[in-house]
Write a protein that holds these residues in place. Structure first.
Motif, mmCIF file in Angstrom:
data_model
loop_
_atom_site.group_PDB
_atom_site.id
_atom_site.type_symbol
_atom_site.label_atom_id
_atom_site.label_comp_id
_atom_site.label_asym_id
_atom_site.label_seq_id
_atom_site.Cartn_x
_atom_site.Cartn_y
_atom_site.Cartn_z
ATOM 1 N N CYS A 229 0.811 -1.220 0.000
ATOM 2 C CA CYS A 229 0.000 0.000 0.000
ATOM 3 C C CYS A 229 0.844 1.270 0.000
ATOM 4 O O CYS A 229 0.304 2.382 -0.130
ATOM 5 C CB CYS A 229 -0.940 0.018 1.207
ATOM 6 S SG CYS A 229 -2.048 -1.410 1.278
ATOM 7 N N GLY B 238 -4.368 -0.544 -5.626
ATOM 8 C CA GLY B 238 -5.799 -0.269 -5.568
ATOM 9 C C GLY B 238 -6.609 -1.507 -5.253
ATOM 10 O O GLY B 238 -7.648 -1.445 -4.578
ATOM 11 N N THR B 239 -6.133 -2.661 -5.717
ATOM 12 C CA THR B 239 -6.808 -3.935 -5.453
ATOM 13 C C THR B 239 -6.379 -4.520 -4.112
ATOM 14 O O THR B 239 -7.208 -4.897 -3.280
ATOM 15 C CB THR B 239 -6.494 -4.943 -6.576
ATOM 16 O OG1 THR B 239 -6.964 -4.422 -7.819
ATOM 17 C CG2 THR B 239 -7.157 -6.274 -6.297
ATOM 18 N N CYS C 218 -5.171 -3.134 -1.535
ATOM 19 C CA CYS C 218 -5.428 -2.305 -0.355
ATOM 20 C C CYS C 218 -6.881 -1.831 -0.266
ATOM 21 O O CYS C 218 -7.185 -0.907 0.486
ATOM 22 C CB CYS C 218 -4.494 -1.102 -0.373
ATOM 23 S SG CYS C 218 -2.753 -1.570 -0.560
ATOM 24 N N ALA C 219 -7.762 -2.474 -1.018
ATOM 25 C CA ALA C 219 -9.169 -2.063 -1.024
ATOM 26 C C ALA C 219 -9.781 -2.097 0.366
ATOM 27 O O ALA C 219 -10.648 -1.279 0.704
ATOM 28 C CB ALA C 219 -9.964 -2.964 -1.966
ATOM 29 N N GLY C 220 -9.335 -3.033 1.207
ATOM 30 C CA GLY C 220 -9.900 -3.168 2.542
ATOM 31 C C GLY C 220 -9.296 -2.252 3.589
ATOM 32 O O GLY C 220 -9.704 -2.282 4.750
ATOM 33 N N LYS D 32 -10.897 2.301 3.325
ATOM 34 C CA LYS D 32 -11.361 1.717 2.065
ATOM 35 C C LYS D 32 -10.740 2.440 0.877
ATOM 36 O O LYS D 32 -10.561 3.657 0.893
ATOM 37 C CB LYS D 32 -12.890 1.825 1.989
ATOM 38 C CG LYS D 32 -13.517 1.234 0.744
ATOM 39 C CD LYS D 32 -15.041 1.407 0.777
ATOM 40 C CE LYS D 32 -15.705 0.856 -0.472
ATOM 41 N NZ LYS D 32 -17.181 1.061 -0.439
ATOM 42 N N VAL D 33 -10.433 1.681 -0.171
ATOM 43 C CA VAL D 33 -9.989 2.237 -1.448
ATOM 44 C C VAL D 33 -10.898 1.668 -2.524
ATOM 45 O O VAL D 33 -11.020 0.446 -2.650
ATOM 46 C CB VAL D 33 -8.522 1.875 -1.761
ATOM 47 C CG1 VAL D 33 -8.107 2.442 -3.119
ATOM 48 C CG2 VAL D 33 -7.593 2.390 -0.665
ATOM 49 N N SER D 34 -11.542 2.533 -3.287
ATOM 50 C CA SER D 34 -12.452 2.076 -4.337
ATOM 51 C C SER D 34 -12.209 2.861 -5.616
ATOM 52 O O SER D 34 -11.523 3.890 -5.607
ATOM 53 C CB SER D 34 -13.914 2.236 -3.893
ATOM 54 O OG SER D 34 -14.195 3.587 -3.555
ATOM 55 N N ALA D 35 -12.768 2.373 -6.705
ATOM 56 C CA ALA D 35 -12.604 3.051 -7.995
ATOM 57 C C ALA D 35 -13.276 4.413 -7.962
ATOM 58 O O ALA D 35 -14.393 4.562 -7.454
ATOM 59 C CB ALA D 35 -13.191 2.192 -9.107
ATOM 60 N N TYR E 175 -9.002 6.790 -7.947
ATOM 61 C CA TYR E 175 -9.448 6.118 -6.734
ATOM 62 C C TYR E 175 -10.147 7.101 -5.800
ATOM 63 O O TYR E 175 -9.831 8.302 -5.790
ATOM 64 C CB TYR E 175 -8.262 5.525 -5.966
ATOM 65 C CG TYR E 175 -7.527 4.419 -6.665
ATOM 66 C CD1 TYR E 175 -8.183 3.274 -7.110
ATOM 67 C CD2 TYR E 175 -6.148 4.498 -6.866
ATOM 68 C CE1 TYR E 175 -7.498 2.246 -7.747
ATOM 69 C CE2 TYR E 175 -5.444 3.473 -7.494
ATOM 70 C CZ TYR E 175 -6.129 2.358 -7.933
ATOM 71 O OH TYR E 175 -5.448 1.348 -8.553
ATOM 72 N N VAL F 102 -10.272 7.356 -1.823
ATOM 73 C CA VAL F 102 -9.613 6.810 -0.636
ATOM 74 C C VAL F 102 -10.347 7.340 0.589
ATOM 75 O O VAL F 102 -10.354 8.545 0.849
ATOM 76 C CB VAL F 102 -8.127 7.219 -0.594
ATOM 77 C CG1 VAL F 102 -7.439 6.614 0.627
ATOM 78 C CG2 VAL F 102 -7.418 6.780 -1.876
#
Length: 256
Positions: free
Chosen positions: A94, A169-170, A172-174, A189-192, A205, A207
């Motif tokens: 991350c 990004g994938t 560390c999404a959680g 959270k990390v999302s598109a 992203y 964040v």
């Protein structure tokens, strides 16, 4: 645990606003083996490896006030750059995200430049009441402040840095934690984010962070242009920042 790292980031956005206001992927066409009598390509036909630029050269291509007349721009300080370079994460995968939000190049850059940008506030009417003037000032403080970093790399360094951010990004999404100067923050959270079309490749992203119970969303945009990587991290005192489209467009245009 107090998320002072995140809190400091938001307070930095406030300071940026105040300071600025005061200064008023690929494919192959190969089809089977080459014929035995096909001439081998000459060694000289291979394109030379990209050569990275220096700090001074990158300083000439980062956005300036003339590039964004509707915004206010302030160059990042050496102290801010040093803090970003020293930032760490509890999850090594991350760290690219942490650095992209901290005015620091991702990976090993040959040169970099950094700046901070905020949209100019709307001026209250000449006959505005005291309350209207206060509201205008508060709206200005709530504007998204964007940290911009442009970094140059030798060879495939920019591709590698972009790939690391894409993988992060994938992975560390959680969520993860970030630490800088002894301050630790929790990213939940990390999302598109809203898709971005710019340069040779781009990522976006959202964040999400938790600063002492307060939810804060940062908009992170990454653009690769040749062997240059540009990162844009927008944060707001309102808690939810807007994606800095105008800043991204102006910076990518300047990269050529």
């Amino acid at each position: 645990m107090r998320s002072t790292f995140v809190r400091r980031s938001v307070m930095t956005a406030s300071a940026v606003s105040l300071a600025l206001l005061a200064t008023a992927c690929g494919s192959s066409d190969s089809k089977g083996e080459a014929k035995a009598d096909a001439p081998a390509p000459a060694a000289s036909s291979a394109a030379p490896a990209a050569k990275g630029k220096t700090d001074a050269e990158m300083a000439s291509v980062i956005v300036k006030q003339a590039d964004l007349p509707d915004h206010l721009i302030k160059e990042a300080t050496g102290a801010e750059a040093a803090l970003g370079a020293a930032a760490t994460s509890d999850k090594p995968e991350c760290l690219p995200l942490v650095r992209a939000q901290s005015l620091a190049p991702v990976g090993t850059a040959t040169g970099a430049a950094r700046t901070k940008v905020v949209a100019k506030p709307k001026e209250p009417a000449a006959n505005a009441s005291a309350e209207e003037k206060v509201k205008a000032a508060m709206d200005a403080l709530g504007a998204s402040a964007t940290a911009v970093t442009v970094a140059s790399y030798d060879g495939k360094g920019a591709d590698d840095a972009f790939a690391a951010l894409k993988a992060a990004g994938t992975a560390c999404a959680g969520g993860y934690t970030a630490t800088s100067a002894g301050d630790t923050g929790k990213i939940s959270k990390v999302s598109a984010g809203t898709p971005v079309t710019a340069g040779d490749a781009a990522l976006a992203y959202t964040v999400e962070s938790d600063a002492d119970g307060e939810k804060i969303s940062t908009q992170l945009v990454v653009v690769r242009k040749g062997n240059t990587l540009a990162t844009f991290s927008a944060v707001s005192l309102k808690g939810t920042a807007e994606q800095p489209k105008a800043v991204v467009d102006a910076q990518v245009k300047k990269l050529g």
